[in-house]
Each structure stands twice: as C-alpha cells, then as structure tokens.
Design a protein around this motif. Structure first.
Motif, PDB file in Angstrom:
ATOM      1  N   PHE A 131      -5.116   7.262   1.722  1.00  0.00           N
ATOM      2  CA  PHE A 131      -4.844   6.117   0.863  1.00  0.00           C
ATOM      3  C   PHE A 131      -4.583   6.565  -0.572  1.00  0.00           C
ATOM      4  O   PHE A 131      -5.300   7.416  -1.115  1.00  0.00           O
ATOM      5  CB  PHE A 131      -6.043   5.172   0.893  1.00  0.00           C
ATOM      6  CG  PHE A 131      -5.996   4.070  -0.141  1.00  0.00           C
ATOM      7  CD1 PHE A 131      -6.738   4.164  -1.310  1.00  0.00           C
ATOM      8  CD2 PHE A 131      -5.206   2.955   0.059  1.00  0.00           C
ATOM      9  CE1 PHE A 131      -6.706   3.165  -2.259  1.00  0.00           C
ATOM     10  CE2 PHE A 131      -5.155   1.947  -0.891  1.00  0.00           C
ATOM     11  CZ  PHE A 131      -5.911   2.049  -2.056  1.00  0.00           C
TER      12      PHE A 131
ATOM     13  N   TYR B 162      -3.250   0.437  -3.849  1.00  0.00           N
ATOM     14  CA  TYR B 162      -3.055  -0.878  -3.244  1.00  0.00           C
ATOM     15  C   TYR B 162      -2.632  -1.863  -4.324  1.00  0.00           C
ATOM     16  O   TYR B 162      -3.226  -1.884  -5.404  1.00  0.00           O
ATOM     17  CB  TYR B 162      -4.365  -1.305  -2.580  1.00  0.00           C
ATOM     18  CG  TYR B 162      -4.628  -2.793  -2.449  1.00  0.00           C
ATOM     19  CD1 TYR B 162      -5.720  -3.370  -3.086  1.00  0.00           C
ATOM     20  CD2 TYR B 162      -3.816  -3.593  -1.651  1.00  0.00           C
ATOM     21  CE1 TYR B 162      -5.996  -4.727  -2.945  1.00  0.00           C
ATOM     22  CE2 TYR B 162      -4.089  -4.946  -1.501  1.00  0.00           C
ATOM     23  CZ  TYR B 162      -5.177  -5.504  -2.148  1.00  0.00           C
ATOM     24  OH  TYR B 162      -5.450  -6.833  -2.007  1.00  0.00           O
TER      25      TYR B 162
ATOM     26  N   GLN C 292      -1.528  15.496   9.871  1.00  0.00           N
ATOM     27  CA  GLN C 292      -2.760  14.851   9.414  1.00  0.00           C
ATOM     28  C   GLN C 292      -2.677  13.337   9.536  1.00  0.00           C
ATOM     29  O   GLN C 292      -1.615  12.775   9.795  1.00  0.00           O
ATOM     30  CB  GLN C 292      -3.012  15.196   7.939  1.00  0.00           C
ATOM     31  CG  GLN C 292      -3.111  16.669   7.637  1.00  0.00           C
ATOM     32  CD  GLN C 292      -4.389  17.264   8.156  1.00  0.00           C
ATOM     33  OE1 GLN C 292      -5.462  16.671   8.011  1.00  0.00           O
ATOM     34  NE2 GLN C 292      -4.286  18.413   8.765  1.00  0.00           N
ATOM     35  N   GLY C 293      -3.825  12.703   9.325  1.00  0.00           N
ATOM     36  CA  GLY C 293      -3.848  11.250   9.227  1.00  0.00           C
ATOM     37  C   GLY C 293      -3.343  10.797   7.868  1.00  0.00           C
ATOM     38  O   GLY C 293      -2.811  11.582   7.096  1.00  0.00           O
ATOM     39  N   LEU C 294      -3.519   9.519   7.585  1.00  0.00           N
ATOM     40  CA  LEU C 294      -3.006   8.937   6.350  1.00  0.00           C
ATOM     41  C   LEU C 294      -4.080   8.905   5.276  1.00  0.00           C
ATOM     42  O   LEU C 294      -5.210   8.504   5.519  1.00  0.00           O
ATOM     43  CB  LEU C 294      -2.516   7.512   6.609  1.00  0.00           C
ATOM     44  CG  LEU C 294      -1.110   7.372   7.177  1.00  0.00           C
ATOM     45  CD1 LEU C 294      -1.003   7.939   8.573  1.00  0.00           C
ATOM     46  CD2 LEU C 294      -0.685   5.918   7.159  1.00  0.00           C
TER      47      LEU C 294
ATOM     48  N   TYR D 162       0.836  -1.202   0.000  1.00  0.00           N
ATOM     49  CA  TYR D 162       0.000   0.000   0.000  1.00  0.00           C
ATOM     50  C   TYR D 162       0.873   1.254   0.000  1.00  0.00           C
ATOM     51  O   TYR D 162       1.930   1.276   0.632  1.00  0.00           O
ATOM     52  CB  TYR D 162      -0.864   0.051   1.266  1.00  0.00           C
ATOM     53  CG  TYR D 162      -1.776  -1.137   1.451  1.00  0.00           C
ATOM     54  CD1 TYR D 162      -1.282  -2.338   1.938  1.00  0.00           C
ATOM     55  CD2 TYR D 162      -3.126  -1.041   1.145  1.00  0.00           C
ATOM     56  CE1 TYR D 162      -2.122  -3.427   2.117  1.00  0.00           C
ATOM     57  CE2 TYR D 162      -3.978  -2.131   1.326  1.00  0.00           C
ATOM     58  CZ  TYR D 162      -3.468  -3.315   1.803  1.00  0.00           C
ATOM     59  OH  TYR D 162      -4.303  -4.393   1.973  1.00  0.00           O
TER      60      TYR D 162
ATOM     61  N   ASP E 215      -6.883  -1.460  -6.761  1.00  0.00           N
ATOM     62  CA  ASP E 215      -7.492  -0.247  -6.215  1.00  0.00           C
ATOM     63  C   ASP E 215      -6.519   0.910  -6.351  1.00  0.00           C
ATOM     64  O   ASP E 215      -5.544   0.988  -5.603  1.00  0.00           O
ATOM     65  CB  ASP E 215      -7.898  -0.465  -4.757  1.00  0.00           C
ATOM     66  CG  ASP E 215      -8.759   0.661  -4.213  1.00  0.00           C
ATOM     67  OD1 ASP E 215      -9.385   0.462  -3.156  1.00  0.00           O
ATOM     68  OD2 ASP E 215      -8.795   1.741  -4.824  1.00  0.00           O
TER      69      ASP E 215
ATOM     70  N   SER F 270      -7.872   4.023  -6.440  1.00  0.00           N
ATOM     71  CA  SER F 270      -8.857   5.091  -6.271  1.00  0.00           C
ATOM     72  C   SER F 270      -8.323   6.320  -5.552  1.00  0.00           C
ATOM     73  O   SER F 270      -8.896   7.394  -5.655  1.00  0.00           O
ATOM     74  CB  SER F 270     -10.090   4.558  -5.537  1.00  0.00           C
ATOM     75  OG  SER F 270      -9.722   4.109  -4.239  1.00  0.00           O
TER      76      SER F 270
ATOM     77  N   GLN G 286       0.784  11.332   3.908  1.00  0.00           N
ATOM     78  CA  GLN G 286       0.480  11.988   5.186  1.00  0.00           C
ATOM     79  C   GLN G 286       0.976  13.420   5.137  1.00  0.00           C
ATOM     80  O   GLN G 286       2.190  13.675   5.099  1.00  0.00           O
ATOM     81  CB  GLN G 286       1.140  11.227   6.346  1.00  0.00           C
ATOM     82  CG  GLN G 286       0.755  11.754   7.716  1.00  0.00           C
ATOM     83  CD  GLN G 286       1.308  10.906   8.834  1.00  0.00           C
ATOM     84  OE1 GLN G 286       2.384  10.317   8.719  1.00  0.00           O
ATOM     85  NE2 GLN G 286       0.584  10.814   9.951  1.00  0.00           N
TER      86      GLN G 286
ATOM     87  N   TYR H  97       0.439   5.315   1.054  1.00  0.00           N
ATOM     88  CA  TYR H  97      -0.368   6.338   1.708  1.00  0.00           C
ATOM     89  C   TYR H  97       0.405   7.650   1.690  1.00  0.00           C
ATOM     90  O   TYR H  97       1.634   7.672   1.599  1.00  0.00           O
ATOM     91  CB  TYR H  97      -0.660   5.984   3.178  1.00  0.00           C
ATOM     92  CG  TYR H  97      -1.735   4.948   3.387  1.00  0.00           C
ATOM     93  CD1 TYR H  97      -1.447   3.587   3.294  1.00  0.00           C
ATOM     94  CD2 TYR H  97      -3.040   5.327   3.697  1.00  0.00           C
ATOM     95  CE1 TYR H  97      -2.438   2.639   3.493  1.00  0.00           C
ATOM     96  CE2 TYR H  97      -4.038   4.382   3.907  1.00  0.00           C
ATOM     97  CZ  TYR H  97      -3.729   3.046   3.803  1.00  0.00           C
ATOM     98  OH  TYR H  97      -4.708   2.104   4.001  1.00  0.00           O
TER      99      TYR H  97
ATOM    100  N   TYR I 125      -0.846  -3.893   8.916  1.00  0.00           N
ATOM    101  CA  TYR I 125       0.177  -3.250   8.098  1.00  0.00           C
ATOM    102  C   TYR I 125       1.496  -3.163   8.861  1.00  0.00           C
ATOM    103  O   TYR I 125       1.512  -2.911  10.062  1.00  0.00           O
ATOM    104  CB  TYR I 125      -0.213  -1.811   7.798  1.00  0.00           C
ATOM    105  CG  TYR I 125      -1.362  -1.576   6.857  1.00  0.00           C
ATOM    106  CD1 TYR I 125      -1.768  -0.269   6.599  1.00  0.00           C
ATOM    107  CD2 TYR I 125      -2.041  -2.602   6.230  1.00  0.00           C
ATOM    108  CE1 TYR I 125      -2.815  -0.002   5.748  1.00  0.00           C
ATOM    109  CE2 TYR I 125      -3.095  -2.343   5.377  1.00  0.00           C
ATOM    110  CZ  TYR I 125      -3.475  -1.039   5.142  1.00  0.00           C
ATOM    111  OH  TYR I 125      -4.513  -0.779   4.293  1.00  0.00           O
TER     112      TYR I 125
ATOM    113  N   LEU J  90       4.148   7.213   2.675  1.00  0.00           N
ATOM    114  CA  LEU J  90       4.379   5.999   3.450  1.00  0.00           C
ATOM    115  C   LEU J  90       3.973   4.776   2.654  1.00  0.00           C
ATOM    116  O   LEU J  90       2.946   4.772   1.976  1.00  0.00           O
ATOM    117  CB  LEU J  90       3.562   6.038   4.747  1.00  0.00           C
ATOM    118  CG  LEU J  90       4.057   7.013   5.812  1.00  0.00           C
ATOM    119  CD1 LEU J  90       2.937   7.361   6.771  1.00  0.00           C
ATOM    120  CD2 LEU J  90       5.228   6.431   6.575  1.00  0.00           C
TER     121      LEU J  90
END
Lengths: 110, 111
Positions: free
Chosen positions: A45, A48, A41-43, A33, A56, A58, A37, A35, A99, A91
């Motif tokens: 996506f 994948y 902030q959060g991660l 995966y 994916d 998306s 960041q 990601y 993960y 990441l």
C-alpha cells in the motif's frame, strides 16, 4: 470509463530522473488507491484518496514520492530522483466496495 | 513483516487435481478478499467474505473465512490450466479504508 486506466503501461527511466504515473479511475468511484508490486511479491500500500483528499499516506516510502488527485477523477503519482529500488509495477485501484485495479505501470529505473 | 501470510508460495499441479491455498494472520479482519492476477494485468476480485465462518462457492472455487476472522482458505476442485495465476488474499483491518495484501500463491496447472 468502463475500467481503471493507467498510463504509461511501461516506463524506463534513468536513475535520478523524475517520473509521473497517471490513473483514471472508474467514474463515480470516490476512493482511489495506489499500490506497488515488486517482482513476485504481493501488493504494498502507498496512498489512499477519498475524493481529492488523502487521509492515509502512510505507505509512501520516502519524501521522493507524492501523489495528488483532481476532484474525484484523475490521480498522479510522482516519484522524484528515481532510484533503482523504485523499479516495480505501480497499480492503481478505485473502489466502490471491492477494488477494481488497472493493469499497472511497469517502472524500470536503469 | 507481512500482515497476511499465504501458503504455499508456489504450487504446481496436474489438471484435475484439487488444491487449497491458505491465508493466515494474527490480526482480526472486518472483511477479507481473494484476487487472481495474471501476468501483465492487475488483480481481479474473486470474492469478499465478511462474516466469521462464512463459506462462499464460485463454481469450482470454495472460499472460507475463519470463525475468528483471522484466516481464510481457497479450495479449488478439479483444477484446470485456466486457473493458473497468482492468487492474493487481502484483509481490511478496521474501517475498510485500505486492504493489506498477502504475498500471494503462484499456481501453475499443467495440462
């Protein structure tokens, strides 16, 4: 390897240049995966991989972003014509069940 | 719009205090994970919960998954400076193929 390895750890690039970010997953982990960041902030996506196919994509924010994976091994995330809003930590994680993340590549576009 | 909302966003407490961090959503998750991230590092998995109502304990950390599998909490007892970091919850919506992350709770434990 023992963990997920990402390179480079830091990258400063000029606006408009292309960059390649590399991820070496844990051996035997078929899922990989990417990601993003942003600071504080959060991660978010991005994409994948299951093996070398990407079921994916998306989360890729624009057609300037692409990724590929060789077999069940190394993956490269490419950002073309970088913009300042691309500045973030990228990441990579490989997965058996939970993960395992790499330490990330901090990208700064100036 | 965040699929997972975490609260509080920031928490600064003294060593020895207890705290609870919340992770809420209107979506149902097949599993939910908690991670801790230190500056300059990737997130490290703490726990995975999969059953509604499940409670897991990891030393001074207690994780709970809501009965409806839409929310979770992380409780830390007698916090220590080593607990300082960014705590992230992540939920898998349907088929485990990816996790959605909350925006995180930044915890600072002062000695």
């Amino acid at each position: 390897g023992a963990g997920v390895s990402q390179s480079p750890s830091n990258k400063v690039t000029e606006k408009g240049k292309d960059v390649e970010l590399r991820c070496d997953p844990i051996s035997g982990h078929t899922a990989l995966y990417w990601y993003r960041q942003r600071l504080g902030q959060g991660l978010e996506f991005l994409i994948y991989f299951q093996g070398n196919s990407a079921p994916d994509k998306s989360g890729l924010p624009s057609d300037r972003f692409s990724a590929e994976r060789t077999g069940e091994s190394v993956s490269t995330l490419t950002i073309q014509r970088t913009q300042q809003e691309d500045s973030a930590v990228y990441l990579c994680a490989s997965s058996n069940y939970g993960y395992t993340f790499g330490s990330g590549t901090r990208l700064t576009v100036v | 719009t965040q699929l997972l909302e975490q609260s509080p966003q920031f928490l600064s407490i003294q060593e020895g205090e207890n705290l609870t961090v919340y992770c809420n959503s209107s979506s149902v998750f097949s599993s939910l994970q908690w991670y801790r991230q230190e500056p300059g590092e990737g997130p490290v998995l703490l726990v995975t919960v999969v059953t509604g109502g499940e409670v897991k304990k990891l030393k001074r950390l207690t994780f709970q998954f809501g009965d409806a599998r839409k929310d979770s909490s992380l409780h830390i007892t007698a916090a220590q400076p080593g607990d300082t970091g960014l705590y992230l919850c992540a939920g898998a919506v349907i088929n485990f193929n990816k996790f959605y992350f909350g925006s995180g709770t930044k915890l600072n434990v002062k000695p």
